[in-house]
Enzyme design. Structure first.
Site, PDB file in Angstrom:
ATOM      1  N   ASP A  14      -4.941  -6.934  -4.967  1.00 53.56           N
ATOM      2  CA  ASP A  14      -4.239  -5.825  -5.412  1.00 53.56           C
ATOM      3  C   ASP A  14      -4.897  -5.405  -6.772  1.00 53.56           C
ATOM      4  O   ASP A  14      -4.860  -6.175  -7.493  1.00 53.56           O
ATOM      5  CB  ASP A  14      -2.769  -6.346  -5.614  1.00 53.56           C
ATOM      6  CG  ASP A  14      -1.821  -4.996  -5.759  1.00 53.56           C
ATOM      7  OD1 ASP A  14      -2.288  -4.057  -5.858  1.00 53.56           O
ATOM      8  OD2 ASP A  14      -0.636  -5.039  -5.902  1.00 53.56           O
ATOM      9  N   ASP A 108      -5.368   0.987  -3.129  1.00 58.92           N
ATOM     10  CA  ASP A 108      -5.652  -0.157  -4.019  1.00 58.92           C
ATOM     11  C   ASP A 108      -5.103  -1.654  -3.790  1.00 58.92           C
ATOM     12  O   ASP A 108      -5.037  -2.390  -4.482  1.00 58.92           O
ATOM     13  CB  ASP A 108      -4.838   0.215  -5.516  1.00 58.92           C
ATOM     14  CG  ASP A 108      -3.041   0.304  -5.117  1.00 58.92           C
ATOM     15  OD1 ASP A 108      -2.888   0.250  -3.990  1.00 58.92           O
ATOM     16  OD2 ASP A 108      -2.616   0.153  -6.262  1.00 58.92           O
ATOM     17  N   GLU A 109      -4.903  -1.811  -2.369  1.00 60.29           N
ATOM     18  CA  GLU A 109      -4.653  -3.155  -1.842  1.00 60.29           C
ATOM     19  C   GLU A 109      -5.187  -3.546  -0.519  1.00 60.29           C
ATOM     20  O   GLU A 109      -5.403  -2.380   0.350  1.00 60.29           O
ATOM     21  CB  GLU A 109      -3.196  -3.584  -2.226  1.00 60.29           C
ATOM     22  CG  GLU A 109      -2.539  -2.507  -1.944  1.00 60.29           C
ATOM     23  CD  GLU A 109      -0.901  -3.059  -2.131  1.00 60.29           C
ATOM     24  OE1 GLU A 109      -0.441  -4.267  -1.690  1.00 60.29           O
ATOM     25  OE2 GLU A 109       0.009  -2.494  -2.398  1.00 60.29           O
TER      26      GLU A 109
END
Length: 445
Positions: A14, A108-109
């Site tokens: 993350d 973003d993850e």
DNA sequence: GGTACTCACCTTAGCTGC
DNA sequence: GACCGCAGCTAAGGTGAG
């Protein structure tokens, strides 16, 4: 029965305050200051807040106006979705150095299954530290990594690895946090119940009425009570998670099941004509993405949010999948015609689902439906709102796609979406966090 | 008073056909 | 013909995540 499958090692990576961190790469003077990325208009929301801004209570999805009140000294940036997509691809390139088994969750993850990489690269925590170092050295960005035997625990572990914020200061996190095999329950049960995937505000309230505060409390309640309180699917799902059970594999190529666009307007719209212009624009955007994905949709859904924030959806299912703007408009236009816009409409959306091979020829059912629709009892008073989903549009659509591919998205589009400043087309993420301050809205009349 | 966008999944209700 | 139960589908709304 014995199980010879090796214990899986799953990583959840993350990025830390991703959008803000990307912005700071080109604005180093803002490092250490409260920075907020998101919609700049009065109806915008926060997409990401730096840890310094979080000290003031600013968090994602918060209304921009609230964020400004809580942290007036913060620097507010509009955000650049295309840039974040590009950087996200670079991050994934680094992931691919370690394993091909990557399941992106968002920009973003991502989950990484590194079970097969352990012999070569070391245990999960070692691989996690290696990825963190690579992301930092290559891209100058920071991320947190959770390591666990399954996806659910890996996700929780990455939260435990994150930096912590108090009103006084930002404390560095572990960076990498591993849920050690055999100690899953010890890690899981003290956590607040809202840490579970599937416990949002509504479920939390129901659980609190049952006296459930922690994951351990939920587990003690038992599966039967949970099913009776939350329904079969949610009850079983949450009970399994509370036992640390999660057998879901890291899926590298999940098929998309729906495509949609929705937009909040800077001011409420009150006239059908204005709404129809927006509907054409949104339908064109959805159609373009359907064709890009090589699919057609049978079910088209219109979403309308009124000024008072009440939301309705109206849907229709066609006999065959469609992927042209004309066909989508002809499906959703009658749905819009049944909506009274006079109270004011703040958002409309068009969603396509129930995918199949796009069929542009009219089938017998479509012909029948059109014939029925044109009988005197059902005749549309305004002929302009009744577009046949005919093959006439197919060649034009192919030409439109070719022109957009060669000259860009704004080279061609529906005439009704033309404004003084050019075409206003819909692209994914173009208005991700609400209408901008100065974005042009359709004029009355 | 304020509250985006995208996607997935679930529940409930109503309808239809067998 | 009326009724029942069931399955399958659709529509609408809700919830949750990121």
């Amino acid at each position: 029965m014995t199980n010879h499958a090796p214990r899986r090692t799953i990583l959840h990576v993350d990025m830390d305050a991703f959008y803000v961190s990307v912005e700071l790469l080109s604005r180093p003077e803002l490092v250490g200051r409260p920075v907020v990325v998101g919609g700049t208009g009065p109806r915008g929301v926060v997409a990401a807040a730096s840890y310094e801004a979080r000290r003031f209570g600013v968090y994602s999805a918060m209304p921009g106006s609230t964020a400004r009140r809580l942290c007036p000294t913060a620097v507010f940036l509009p955000g650049n979705h295309d840039l974040y997509v590009r950087v996200s691809r670079q991050v994934h390139e680094i992931f691919r150095e370690t394993t091909p088994f990557i399941e992106p969750l968002s920009l973003d993850e991502a989950f990484l299954d590194v079970t097969g990489a352990r012999r070569l690269l070391g245990d999960g925590a070692t691989i996690g530290r290696h990825i963190r170092e690579r992301v930092a050295s290559v891209l100058g960005l920071s991320c947190s990594v959770g390591v666990a035997p399954n996806k659910f625990l890996a996700k929780l572990a990455s939260v435990a690895a994150k930096p912590r914020v108090t009103p006084e200061r930002v404390l560095p996190g572990f960076g990498v946090f591993e849920v050690v095999p055999g100690r899953e329950i010890e890690f899981l049960h003290p956590l607040p119940v809202q840490a579970l995937w599937g416990v949002g505000p509504a479920t939390l309230e129901r659980l609190q009425r049952l006296g459930v505060k922690t994951v351990g409390d939920l587990n003690a309640l038992g599966e039967v009570s949970l099913v009776s309180a939350l329904g079969r699917a949610s009850g079983r799902h949450l009970f399994a998670l509370s036992c640390a059970h999660d057998e879901r594999a890291v899926e590298t190529d999940r098929a998309m099941k729906s495509i949609g666009h929705e937009e909040t307007f800077a001011r409420d719209l009150h006239e059908s004509g204005e709404l129809r212009t927006e509907l054409v624009r949104l339908s064109d955007g959805v159609a373009s993405r359907l064709r890009g994905a090589g699919v057609g949709a049978r079910t088209l859904t219109l979403k309308v949010r009124f000024a008072g924030f009440t939301t309705i959806t109206r849907s229709t299912t066609l006999a065959s999948p469609v992927a042209t703007a004309a066909a989508i408009i002809s499906a959703v236009d009658p749905l819009l015609a049944n909506v009274d816009p006079t109270p004011g409409v703040r958002l409309i959306g068009v969603h396509a689902s129930n995918f199949g091979e796009p069929v542009e020829q009219l089938r017998f059912d479509d012909l029948l439906a059109q014939t029925l629709a044109q009988t005197p009892d059902n005749e549309t008073p305004d002929n302009e709102t009744s577009h046949p989903a005919s093959t006439d549009w197919t060649e034009a659509t192919v030409a439109i796609d070719a022109i957009r591919q060669r000259f860009g998205d704004t080279a061609i589009g529906p005439a009704s979406t033309m404004s003084a400043t050019g075409l206003r087309l819909v692209r994914r993420g173009a208005q991700q966090w609400g209408p901008d301050h100065d974005r042009e809205q359709p004029k009355r009349g």
